[in-house]
Scaffold this active site. Structure first.
Site, PDB file in Angstrom:
ATOM      1  N   LYS A 139      -2.620  -0.223  19.111  1.00 42.04           N
ATOM      2  CA  LYS A 139      -1.837   0.252  17.948  1.00 42.04           C
ATOM      3  C   LYS A 139      -1.194  -0.901  17.200  1.00 42.04           C
ATOM      4  CE  LYS A 139       0.195   3.193  15.284  1.00 42.04           C
ATOM      5  NZ  LYS A 139       1.335   3.956  15.769  1.00 42.04           N
ATOM      6  N   CYS A 186       5.581   2.775  10.223  1.00 41.92           N
ATOM      7  CA  CYS A 186       4.613   2.047  11.060  1.00 41.92           C
ATOM      8  C   CYS A 186       4.351   0.626  10.552  1.00 41.92           C
ATOM      9  CB  CYS A 186       3.270   2.764  11.054  1.00 41.92           C
ATOM     10  SG  CYS A 186       3.288   4.439  11.555  1.00 41.92           S
TER      11      CYS A 186
HETATM   12  N1  SAJ Z   1       0.224   0.335   1.052  1.00 41.11           N
HETATM   13  C1  SAJ Z   1      -0.100  -0.655   0.129  1.00 41.11           C
HETATM   14  N2  SAJ Z   1      -1.409  -0.961  -0.054  1.00 41.11           N
HETATM   15  C2  SAJ Z   1      -2.411  -0.356   0.662  1.00 41.11           C
HETATM   16  C3  SAJ Z   1      -2.055   0.638   1.602  1.00 41.11           C
HETATM   17  C4  SAJ Z   1      -0.741   0.977   1.783  1.00 41.11           C
HETATM   18  O1  SAJ Z   1       0.771  -1.222  -0.523  1.00 41.11           O
HETATM   19  O2  SAJ Z   1      -3.580  -0.665   0.438  1.00 41.11           O
HETATM   20  C5  SAJ Z   1       1.631   0.664   1.271  1.00 41.11           C
HETATM   21  C6  SAJ Z   1       1.953   2.120   1.005  1.00 41.11           C
HETATM   22  O3  SAJ Z   1       2.360   2.289  -0.335  1.00 41.11           O
HETATM   23  C7  SAJ Z   1       3.110   2.366   1.964  1.00 41.11           C
HETATM   24  C8  SAJ Z   1       2.807   1.450   3.139  1.00 41.11           C
HETATM   25  O4  SAJ Z   1       1.902   0.446   2.635  1.00 41.11           O
HETATM   26  O5  SAJ Z   1       4.333   1.990   1.392  1.00 41.11           O
HETATM   27  C9  SAJ Z   1       2.164   2.163   4.333  1.00 41.11           C
HETATM   28  O6  SAJ Z   1       1.081   2.880   3.818  1.00 41.11           O
HETATM   29  P1  SAJ Z   1       0.030   3.601   4.814  1.00 41.11           P
HETATM   30  O7  SAJ Z   1      -1.011   4.267   4.001  1.00 41.11           O
HETATM   31  O8  SAJ Z   1      -0.405   2.647   5.842  1.00 41.11           O
HETATM   32  O9  SAJ Z   1       0.912   4.763   5.397  1.00 41.11           O
HETATM   33  P2  SAJ Z   1       1.443   5.059   6.851  1.00 41.11           P
HETATM   34  O10 SAJ Z   1       2.614   4.268   7.184  1.00 41.11           O
HETATM   35  O11 SAJ Z   1       1.543   6.548   6.926  1.00 41.11           O
HETATM   36  O12 SAJ Z   1       0.270   4.558   7.792  1.00 41.11           O
HETATM   37  C10 SAJ Z   1      -0.377   5.429   8.644  1.00 41.11           C
HETATM   38  C11 SAJ Z   1      -0.629   4.594   9.835  1.00 41.11           C
HETATM   39  N3  SAJ Z   1      -1.045   5.414  10.932  1.00 41.11           N
HETATM   40  C12 SAJ Z   1      -0.510   5.119  12.135  1.00 41.11           C
HETATM   41  O13 SAJ Z   1       0.271   4.226  12.323  1.00 41.11           O
HETATM   42  C13 SAJ Z   1      -0.946   5.973  13.230  1.00 41.11           C
HETATM   43  C14 SAJ Z   1      -1.702   3.566   9.533  1.00 41.11           C
HETATM   44  O14 SAJ Z   1      -2.166   2.972  10.747  1.00 41.11           O
HETATM   45  C15 SAJ Z   1      -2.877   4.176   8.856  1.00 41.11           C
HETATM   46  O15 SAJ Z   1      -3.799   3.132   8.526  1.00 41.11           O
HETATM   47  C16 SAJ Z   1      -2.410   4.828   7.575  1.00 41.11           C
HETATM   48  O16 SAJ Z   1      -1.535   5.905   7.988  1.00 41.11           O
HETATM   49  C17 SAJ Z   1      -3.584   5.384   6.784  1.00 41.11           C
HETATM   50  O17 SAJ Z   1      -4.690   4.829   6.936  1.00 41.11           O
HETATM   51  O18 SAJ Z   1      -3.350   6.293   5.995  1.00 41.11           O
END
Ligand code: SAJ
Length: 425
Positions: free
Chosen positions: A206, A261
């Site tokens: 993780k 996360c």
């Molecule tokens: N973000 C960016 N650019 C990107 C992707 C995300 O700036 O290309 C930002 C988002 O706006 C946000 C933050 O990063 O503020 C996190 O975004 P996220 O899509 O990773 O959202 P989370 O925190 O819900 O991430 C979860 C995580 N799942 C777990 O920890 C089990 C992550 O590992 C997954 O990759 C992510 O969901 C996913 O893929 O949607």
């Protein structure tokens, strides 16, 4: 076959969907939460937070929620889904986890299986959690109770990946624990369950996968800053690079990285490695790049506000979006807060609006939020904001829009005579 009694400790964005899924699959599920109020809501079939899946599923799969840990006494499987945040200076905060283990230790029955889903550093179960459980239960791990790690993988608000469809990894204290844990997840998931060789390997998976995401976001954030100086639209370049069918994984620049996360997990690894004499320079650099994005976004706005012949202290700016990502009401570690604070320090009047997070300190509507505004920052790409058209701003005489999530139609806004600036476009 009678389905086991399953207790989920921690009924947040991870624990509640898991409790509902286990209930759906026929387990007797008890949800243990610290909040009496949250327990009452859940027992009435009301989701404690905005999530379409939870709201609809709770009605069909009633679970029994309680704030009394003694209800753990009959559980054959106890799954820990409590938060693992960071303290100031980004040090891991294991207090919620230790407290959960203390409650479990005092009530656990012989032969039970404890599964930790919370994100933890490699080695945490053996060095921190097992001692706490053994101390409180006067039992021996691996003999009187089993313990495994199955790191949570949930993407809140993600319609494409429900909790049941996401593959998982499992590590355990011994073979018996591994088999029992794998069997349980295979019974509730429609996805693969991979056995890891040790607890530590499962803990490391993780941390690695989420650090991978953070550094990739930092990578494109740095390119966004660099390309903007060359007048190159990074979104077009990423879309171009994405035509490569292998060894390129698109990530997107933005005004910052929030959530429970991605901006947290790398700090867990950095802290643990430091204790072992290793300095994660790369993880630390990525964190500092991502942490610089709110200031970078505010600087983009301030530069454009200078073109308005008005004292900055008489200006009003609208921030659209508090949630850390689209179409959720979760604002943990949201970059919006940093943006709001930076603007406030400049003496600018800041109005905030988020359709998922309404409060007395936010506007109640988009119309109210845009009134008398000199400039707008899109900080969250909620669907509502993605659909915004130039006229919505022009009719309020707003001529400056900073698109912190690159979610608007840049060309259309520029053609309409709006000063549009994205992150790297
Ligand atoms: N973000 C960016 N650019 C990107 C992707 C995300 O700036 O290309 C930002 C988002 O706006 C946000 C933050 O990063 O503020 C996190 O975004 P996220 O899509 O990773 O959202 P989370 O925190 O819900 O991430 C979860 C995580 N799942 C777990 O920890 C089990 C992550 O590992 C997954 O990759 C992510 O969901 C996913 O893929 O949607």
């Amino acid at each position: 076959m009678k389905k086991a009694n399953v207790a989920i400790v921690g009924l947040g964005y991870v624990g509640l969907p898991l409790a509902i899924l286990a209930r759906e699959k026929g387990y007797n599920v008890i949800g243990v939460t610290r909040s009496q109020e949250k327990a009452k809501k859940i027992n009435k079939g009301i989701s404690p937070y905005k999530d379409k899946f939870i709201t609809s599923s709770l009605k069909k799969n009633q679970i029994f929620a309680t704030a009394n840990p003694i209800e753990l006494k009959d559980a054959e499987i106890i799954i820990i889904c409590v938060p693992t945040p960071v303290l100031s200076k980004n040090k891991p905060d294991y207090r919620p986890l230790i407290s959960a283990c203390a409650n479990i230790g005092r009530n656990i029955k012989k032969g039970a299986l404890v599964i930790v889903e919370s994100t933890i550093n490699p080695g945490t179960i053996e060095s921190l959690l097992i001692p706490e459980l053994e101390k409180r239960s006067h039992m021996i791990a691996g003999q009187d109770f089993l313990i495994s790690h199955c790191p949570e993988r949930i993407s809140p608000g993600d319609k494409d990946w429900s909790i049941a469809d996401i593959p998982r990894v499992v590590g355990s204290i011994n073979k018996k624990g591994l088999e029992k844990t794998v069997r349980f997840y295979q019974s509730i998931l429609n996805a693969d369950v991979k056995s890891m060789n040790t607890l530590k390997e499962a803990e490391a998976v993780k941390i690695l996968e989420n650090s991978f995401r953070d550094i990739n976001i930092a990578f494109v954030n740095e390119f966004a800053k660099s390309f903007s100086l060359l007048d190159i639209d990074i979104l077009n370049v990423i879309n171009g690079a994405s035509t490569k069918p292998f060894s390129f994984l698109a990530h997107y620049p933005g005004c910052g990285v929030g959530g429970h996360c991605i901006p947290i997990d790398p700090y867990y690894m950095i802290a643990q490695a430091k204790n072992n004499g290793f300095n994660h320079k790369f993880l630390s650099l990525a964190r500092s790049i991502n942490n610089s994005m709110p200031q970078y976004t505010v600087d983009l706005l301030l530069k454009k506000l200078k073109t308005i012949n008005k004292d900055i202290k008489n200006m009003r700016v609208t921030i659209l979006g508090i949630a850390y990502k689209k179409d959720v009401d979760d604002f943990r570690a949201s970059p919006s807060f940093k943006i709001i604070s930076l603007l406030g320090k400049k003496g600018i009047d800041v109005v905030v609006y988020d359709p998922y997070i309404l409060s007395k300190s936010t506007a109640n509507s988009l119309d109210e939020a845009l009134k008398d505004s000199d400039g707008v920052i899109i900080a969250t790409d909620h669907d509502l904001f993605r659909k915004l058209q130039p006229k919505t701003f022009l009719e309020k005489n707003i001529k400056i829009v900073i698109d912190g999530r690159n979610c608007l139609d840049k060309e259309k806004f520029i053609r309409a005579g709006i000063t549009y600036v994205g992150i790297g476009r």
